[in-house]
Design an enzyme around this catalytic site. Structure first.
Site, PDB file in Angstrom:
ATOM      1  CB  SER A  97      -0.381   0.013   0.897  1.00 59.05           C
ATOM      2  OG  SER A  97      -0.058  -0.110   1.836  1.00 59.05           O
ATOM      3  CG  ASP A 157      -3.205  -3.101  -1.557  1.00 59.76           C
ATOM      4  OD1 ASP A 157      -4.405  -3.094  -2.239  1.00 59.76           O
ATOM      5  OD2 ASP A 157      -3.796  -3.217  -0.366  1.00 59.76           O
ATOM      6  CD  GLU A 204     -12.463   0.246  -4.542  1.00 57.49           C
ATOM      7  OE1 GLU A 204     -11.468  -0.694  -4.457  1.00 57.49           O
ATOM      8  OE2 GLU A 204     -13.334   0.017  -3.592  1.00 57.49           O
ATOM      9  CG  HIS A 252      -9.439  -4.557  -2.142  1.00 54.42           C
ATOM     10  ND1 HIS A 252      -8.928  -3.530  -2.472  1.00 54.42           N
ATOM     11  CD2 HIS A 252      -9.683  -4.534  -3.962  1.00 54.42           C
ATOM     12  CE1 HIS A 252      -8.051  -3.525  -3.195  1.00 54.42           C
ATOM     13  NE2 HIS A 252      -8.966  -4.261  -4.146  1.00 54.42           N
ATOM     14  CB  SER A 254      -9.048 -10.559   6.706  1.00 51.52           C
ATOM     15  OG  SER A 254      -7.501 -10.458   5.988  1.00 51.52           O
ATOM     16  CG  ASN A 276      -6.676  -7.006  -2.318  1.00 47.17           C
ATOM     17  OD1 ASN A 276      -6.685  -8.318  -3.469  1.00 47.17           O
ATOM     18  ND2 ASN A 276      -7.002  -6.016  -2.531  1.00 47.17           N
TER      19      ASN A 276
HETATM   20  P1  13P Z   1      -8.800  -7.322   4.325  1.00 49.80           P
HETATM   21  O1  13P Z   1      -8.148  -6.132   5.835  1.00 49.80           O
HETATM   22  O2  13P Z   1      -9.901  -7.878   5.474  1.00 49.80           O
HETATM   23  O3  13P Z   1      -7.327  -8.433   4.957  1.00 49.80           O
HETATM   24  O4  13P Z   1      -8.160  -6.901   3.429  1.00 49.80           O
HETATM   25  C1  13P Z   1      -6.742  -6.254   2.630  1.00 49.80           C
HETATM   26  C2  13P Z   1      -7.287  -4.985   1.856  1.00 49.80           C
HETATM   27  O5  13P Z   1      -8.258  -5.234   0.491  1.00 49.80           O
HETATM   28  C3  13P Z   1      -5.860  -5.027   0.885  1.00 49.80           C
HETATM   29  O6  13P Z   1      -6.293  -3.663   0.275  1.00 49.80           O
HETATM   30  O1  G3H Z   2      -5.971  -1.547   2.081  1.00 43.34           O
HETATM   31  C1  G3H Z   2      -5.491  -2.084   2.999  1.00 43.34           C
HETATM   32  C2  G3H Z   2      -4.148  -2.895   3.107  1.00 43.34           C
HETATM   33  O2  G3H Z   2      -4.984  -3.583   4.665  1.00 43.34           O
HETATM   34  C3  G3H Z   2      -3.287  -1.382   3.414  1.00 43.34           C
HETATM   35  O3  G3H Z   2      -3.619  -1.501   4.518  1.00 43.34           O
HETATM   36  O4  G3H Z   2      -2.582   1.136   4.502  1.00 43.34           O
HETATM   37  O5  G3H Z   2      -2.803   0.063   6.578  1.00 43.34           O
HETATM   38  O6  G3H Z   2      -1.051  -0.179   4.783  1.00 43.34           O
HETATM   39  P1  G3H Z   2      -2.837   0.290   4.901  1.00 43.34           P
HETATM   40 ZN    ZN Z   3      -8.524  -3.090  -0.581  1.00 41.96          ZN
END
Ligand code: 13P
Ligand code: G3H
Ligand code: ZN
Length: 342
Positions: A50, A83, A142, A223, A226, A266
């Protein structure tokens, strides 16, 4: 083998009818965890960073760690993906650095928070497609905004209004010429997705199925995928953590998505939970320890375990050596031979 394009990995996944996890990284241990999981399960790999990860790590460090990964794991096709790029400039800086795939998240304005207009999204994404495809780099866009359902996206609404509209999705793909499309079906980022166990109605899977029917050749991206497993939550809370009760995306829903065109999934939060639980356990059980390796090793192992499990559940396991990598030059030539999006 060199870093490969996301497009090739997703085209192969579509042929094989499986999904590929895209795992977020910020440091060496997370990259190692993913590569070890990939070797163990013989999986192709998508590693993503990211904007926050690029800033935290100083992205040149991250890039060179990824080159090390390709040297040490030559049998694994490995993608380096940006990302949630927030602007064409951010995407361009990743392309210039050697990322083989970028996400232009034009569903939000460059502040990364405010939902944008359809016109803005098309213009920003199309601009990135032009620059990226000239270099053989893949583009994810997106349409619709994540969040919603439970958090209303700060709008005070139900959140449903930010879900992807199938008509707009078709128009967006046609107007941008992108390679992969992230859609909003009710997932959100982070650990707090749902405050009770999701039922088959919680995620709007019928929307996903409708979008896939309308765009059968487009790689869909989920996305916020998790699963926030209870056992990982329990480890954190057992060793002094204070996570509130929460539920994530059931793996079966992701598998239903994979049957309906989802190719990239993701995952970041599950890795974070695994790492944090393992570190808390060492701190709790061995308060005399102060060698970082004493807790980073179990943390890396815990992340490897959850990533390997997801690779198996998403179906990418066993597919690492199905194909030879195409160079970015070959990808660029292929794009150049295709008609331009209108
Ligand atoms: P989670 O927070 O569900 O792991 O999603 C990660 C994500 O979409 C990163 O772009
Ligand atoms: O898009 C969300 C991902 O989990 C990345 O998170 O922006 O805290 O690195 P972050
Ligand atoms: Zn995401």
């Amino acid at each position: 083998m060199p870093l490969v394009s996301l497009r090739q990995v997703l085209d192969e996944a579509a042929k094989g009818g499986y999904g590929v996890g895209a795992f977020n990284v910020n440091n060496m241990e997370q990259i190692q965890a993913i590569m070890e999981a990939a070797r163990e399960t013989k999986s192709p790999v998508i590693i993503q960073a990211s904007r926050g990860a690029r800033s935290y790590s100083q992205d040149r460090f991250l890039y060179h760690l990824m080159l090390a990964a390709t040297e040490l794991y030559p049998e694994i096709p490995t993608v380096l993906h940006l990302d949630h790029g927030n602007s064409p400039e951010t995407c361009q800086s990743a392309i210039d650095m050697g990322f083989t795939s970028v996400m232009m998240d034009g569903s939000l304005l460059p502040d990364g928070k405010t939902p944008s207009s359809f016109e803005y999204n098309v213009e920003a994404t199309r601009k990135v497609v032009e620059a990226a495809h000239a270099k053989g780099v893949t583009v994810e866009g997106e349409i619709g905004c994540l969040g919603g359902i439970e958090d209303g996206h700060g709008s005070g609404g139900s959140g449903l209004e930010h879900l992807t509209d199938p008509d707009q999705a078709v128009e967006f793909v046609k107007a941008t010429g992108l390679d992969a499309l992230a859609i909003a079906i009710g997932t959100s980022h982070g650990a707090y997705k749902f405050s009770s166990k999701p039922t088959g109605e919680t995620l709007k899977m019928e929307r996903l199925i409708e979008i896939h029917k309308r765009l059968p050749g487009v790689h869909l991206v989920m996305h916020g995928s998790s699963s926030v497993p209870q056992d990982l939550q329990d480890i954190i809370n057992k060793y002094g953590g204070k996570l509130k009760p929460t539920w994530g995306v059931p793996v079966e829903e992701i598998q239903l998505g994979i049957k309906n065109g989802v190719r990239k999934i993701n995952v970041d939060t599950d890795s974070r939970l695994a790492i944090t639980g393992a570190i808390r356990k060492v701190f709790f059980e061995k308060p005399e320890e102060f060698d970082p390796r004493s807790y980073l090793k179990p943390a890396r192992e815990a992340m490897k375990k959850v990533v390997a499990l997801r690779m198996t559940q998403f179906g990418q396991a066993g597919h690492a050596s199905d194909y030879q990598p195409l160079s970015l030059k070959t990808m660029a030539d292929t794009y150049a031979a295709q008609p331009v999006a209108v």
